[in-house]
Design a protein around this motif. Structure first.
Motif, PDB file in Angstrom:
ATOM      1  N   ASP A 150       2.454   9.615  15.895  1.00 39.88           N
ATOM      2  CA  ASP A 150       1.237   9.016  15.343  1.00 39.88           C
ATOM      3  C   ASP A 150       1.364   9.023  13.824  1.00 39.88           C
ATOM      4  O   ASP A 150       2.066   9.869  13.258  1.00 39.88           O
ATOM      5  N   VAL A 151       0.699   8.084  13.172  1.00 34.21           N
ATOM      6  CA  VAL A 151       0.687   8.041  11.712  1.00 34.21           C
ATOM      7  C   VAL A 151      -0.731   7.828  11.219  1.00 34.21           C
ATOM      8  O   VAL A 151      -1.547   7.190  11.886  1.00 34.21           O
ATOM      9  N   ASP A 152      -1.020   8.382  10.057  1.00 33.72           N
ATOM     10  CA  ASP A 152      -2.246   8.115   9.317  1.00 33.72           C
ATOM     11  C   ASP A 152      -1.778   7.480   8.020  1.00 33.72           C
ATOM     12  O   ASP A 152      -1.233   8.156   7.152  1.00 33.72           O
ATOM     13  N   ASP A 153      -1.954   6.167   7.912  1.00 34.71           N
ATOM     14  CA  ASP A 153      -1.519   5.444   6.730  1.00 34.71           C
ATOM     15  C   ASP A 153      -2.726   5.254   5.834  1.00 34.71           C
ATOM     16  O   ASP A 153      -3.690   4.591   6.199  1.00 34.71           O
ATOM     17  N   ARG A 154      -2.698   5.858   4.689  1.00 36.70           N
ATOM     18  CA  ARG A 154      -3.809   5.815   3.736  1.00 36.70           C
ATOM     19  C   ARG A 154      -3.526   4.756   2.664  1.00 36.70           C
ATOM     20  O   ARG A 154      -2.400   4.267   2.572  1.00 36.70           O
ATOM     21  N   PRO A 155      -4.492   4.484   1.820  1.00 36.81           N
ATOM     22  CA  PRO A 155      -4.210   3.590   0.689  1.00 36.81           C
ATOM     23  C   PRO A 155      -3.076   4.180  -0.150  1.00 36.81           C
ATOM     24  O   PRO A 155      -3.031   5.388  -0.392  1.00 36.81           O
ATOM     25  N   ASP A 156      -2.155   3.335  -0.561  1.00 34.80           N
ATOM     26  CA  ASP A 156      -0.987   3.787  -1.312  1.00 34.80           C
ATOM     27  C   ASP A 156      -1.412   4.316  -2.673  1.00 34.80           C
ATOM     28  O   ASP A 156      -1.957   3.585  -3.491  1.00 34.80           O
ATOM     29  N   ARG A 157      -1.175   5.593  -2.883  1.00 34.70           N
ATOM     30  CA  ARG A 157      -1.488   6.228  -4.160  1.00 34.70           C
ATOM     31  C   ARG A 157      -0.218   6.819  -4.756  1.00 34.70           C
ATOM     32  O   ARG A 157      -0.208   7.906  -5.303  1.00 34.70           O
ATOM     33  N   GLY A 158       0.876   6.076  -4.595  1.00 32.93           N
ATOM     34  CA  GLY A 158       2.146   6.538  -5.129  1.00 32.93           C
ATOM     35  C   GLY A 158       2.750   7.614  -4.254  1.00 32.93           C
ATOM     36  O   GLY A 158       2.277   7.892  -3.161  1.00 32.93           O
TER      37      GLY A 158
END
Length: 181
Positions: free
Chosen positions: A141-149
């Motif tokens: 499973d993955v939790d992909d968040r907004p890219d913050r570097g």
């Protein structure tokens, strides 16, 4: 077989190779722990596999040997403090998570808040590698968040990813004859 180079020489050269920085968390038989990892990499897409190394003298080694699941946290550029925290070898499990925003999933795995991405993994395989063990995880499973570097380790320090570098185009190779190679 030739003798290997000294560890200090190898370390000096490897400091010139940027490494991704992630925090791995897991629940062992006795307690849950985390560790900062600079050896993280993807292994395969089918099935989705990742790998990293843990030193056999590390407190995390015992946790990894008994856990069946773990979480990989891709730190944002604002979370260098977490990379430093989970890199301190002498902290107890309680001290590691003290003041760190986190929760626990249904398996007891600590889940760090505010990361740029998270992978939930089951233990797929492991193998000894010198004074470390190479662990391979199956990403379930993955939790992909907004890219913050992301955080990199380079020249003995933590760094952000930075901007994309321009590529210079090379001129094509002109071969006079197929016999020249």
């Amino acid at each position: 077989m030739p003798d290997p180079v000294e560890g200090s020489v190898f370390r000096t050269v490897m400091r010139r190779v940027p490494s991704p920085v992630v925090v791995i968390t897991a629940k062992g038989e006795d307690d849950a722990r985390g560790i900062t990892i600079g050896s993280f990499t993807s292994v395969a897409l089918d099935p989705p596999l990742v790998s990293f190394n843990v030193g056999t003298q590390s407190r995390m080694y015992d946790v990894m040997e008994t856990c069946s699941r773990f979480a990989v946290h891709v730190l944002s550029e604002e979370q260098v403090h977490l990379a430093k925290r989970f890199a301190v070898p002498g902290l107890t499990a309680r001290e590691q998570f003290e003041g760190v925003p986190h929760s626990h999933d249904e398996y007891g795995t600590p889940i760090l808040e505010g990361v740029t991405a998270r992978m939930h993994c089951t233990r797929h395989d492991s193998m000894p590698a010198g004074d470390h063990v190479l662990y391979v995880g199956l990403v379930v499973d993955v939790d992909d968040r907004p890219d913050r570097g992301a955080v990199l380790y380079y020249h003995s320090g933590y760094r952000g990813v930075g901007s994309e570098l321009p590529s210079t185009e090379l001129s094509p190779v002109n071969r006079v004859s197929s016999d020249s190679s």
